[in-house]
Design a protein around this motif. Structure first.
Motif, PDB file in Angstrom:
ATOM      1  N   HIS A  62       0.829  -1.207   0.000  1.00 56.65           N
ATOM      2  CA  HIS A  62       0.000   0.000   0.000  1.00 56.65           C
ATOM      3  C   HIS A  62       0.868   1.263   0.000  1.00 56.65           C
ATOM      4  N   GLU A  85      -7.903  -5.205  14.559  1.00 55.19           N
ATOM      5  CA  GLU A  85      -8.981  -4.242  14.327  1.00 55.19           C
ATOM      6  C   GLU A  85      -8.453  -2.983  13.652  1.00 55.19           C
ATOM      7  N   ARG A 109      -7.895  -3.799  10.051  1.00 51.84           N
ATOM      8  CA  ARG A 109      -9.181  -3.890   9.350  1.00 51.84           C
ATOM      9  C   ARG A 109      -9.702  -2.487   9.017  1.00 51.84           C
ATOM     10  N   THR A 110      -9.635  -1.583   9.979  1.00 48.69           N
ATOM     11  CA  THR A 110     -10.081  -0.202   9.760  1.00 48.69           C
ATOM     12  C   THR A 110      -9.214   0.481   8.710  1.00 48.69           C
ATOM     13  N   TYR A 111      -7.899   0.321   8.841  1.00 47.85           N
ATOM     14  CA  TYR A 111      -6.983   0.939   7.878  1.00 47.85           C
ATOM     15  C   TYR A 111      -7.277   0.457   6.454  1.00 47.85           C
ATOM     16  N   ILE A 112      -7.435  -0.848   6.277  1.00 49.04           N
ATOM     17  CA  ILE A 112      -7.652  -1.414   4.941  1.00 49.04           C
ATOM     18  C   ILE A 112      -8.936  -0.865   4.325  1.00 49.04           C
ATOM     19  N   LYS A 113      -9.979  -0.750   5.146  1.00 47.59           N
ATOM     20  CA  LYS A 113     -11.237  -0.177   4.632  1.00 47.59           C
ATOM     21  C   LYS A 113     -11.003   1.262   4.174  1.00 47.59           C
ATOM     22  N   LEU A 114     -10.333   2.052   4.997  1.00 51.11           N
ATOM     23  CA  LEU A 114     -10.072   3.451   4.645  1.00 51.11           C
ATOM     24  C   LEU A 114      -9.171   3.554   3.414  1.00 51.11           C
ATOM     25  N   HIS A 115      -8.193   2.656   3.321  1.00 44.55           N
ATOM     26  CA  HIS A 115      -7.296   2.664   2.167  1.00 44.55           C
ATOM     27  C   HIS A 115      -8.067   2.442   0.873  1.00 44.55           C
ATOM     28  N   TYR A 116      -8.929   1.449   0.864  1.00 43.35           N
ATOM     29  CA  TYR A 116      -9.659   1.161  -0.371  1.00 43.35           C
ATOM     30  C   TYR A 116     -10.698   2.233  -0.681  1.00 43.35           C
ATOM     31  N   ASP A 117     -11.246   2.883   0.344  1.00 43.17           N
ATOM     32  CA  ASP A 117     -12.136   4.018   0.097  1.00 43.17           C
ATOM     33  C   ASP A 117     -11.370   5.145  -0.597  1.00 43.17           C
ATOM     34  N   GLU A 167     -10.515   4.211  -4.235  1.00 41.06           N
ATOM     35  CA  GLU A 167     -11.664   4.354  -5.130  1.00 41.06           C
ATOM     36  C   GLU A 167     -11.935   5.813  -5.457  1.00 41.06           C
TER      37      GLU A 167
END
Length: 126
Positions: free
Chosen positions: A25, A102, A105-113, A116
């Protein structure tokens, strides 16, 4: 004791996997920075330039978050390699890993947001 060693091995695998993903990333953010610089060279629309600056700032924030998570992963691995024999290893590392898990998990969600949003931006301006 065998169960504890397997548990520690599983934790180590997870942490090493996260470290590789974080490095990927980080490199990906470098690529997005280069693309933003390319856009900045030819873009004249003030609204597009404001968005570009926002993305540049978000990339800096993301890279800082990646560095902090990588540091936490390194610390966890160091702890795993030097566990105290008399400690309750399973409970100690399970609680520590859960927090890192956790946060990852939060970081990965924010990264993909973010990814996009930048991809949509590139479609608008390129």
């Amino acid at each position: 004791m065998h169960a504890k060693l397997k548990y520690l091995s599983d934790l180590r695998f997870n942490i090493e996997t996260w470290k590789r993903e974080l490095q990927f990333h980080f490199n990906e953010m470098d690529t997005f920075e280069e693309k933003l610089e390319e856009v900045a060279k030819h873009e004249t629309d003030p609204v597009a330039l404001v968005k570009l600056e926002v993305f540049q700032n978000r990339i800096m924030i993301e890279k800082d978050a990646i560095s902090k998570l990588k540091h936490r992963c390194r610390n966890k691995l160091a702890n795993l390699l030097n566990p105290e024999i008399n400690e309750n290893i399973t409970g100690k590392f399970q609680n520590e890993q859960h927090t890192l898990k956790e946060d990852m998990r939060t970081y990965i969600k924010l990264h993909y947001d973010l990814k996009e949003e930048m991809m949509d931006y590139f479609l608008e301006v390129l």
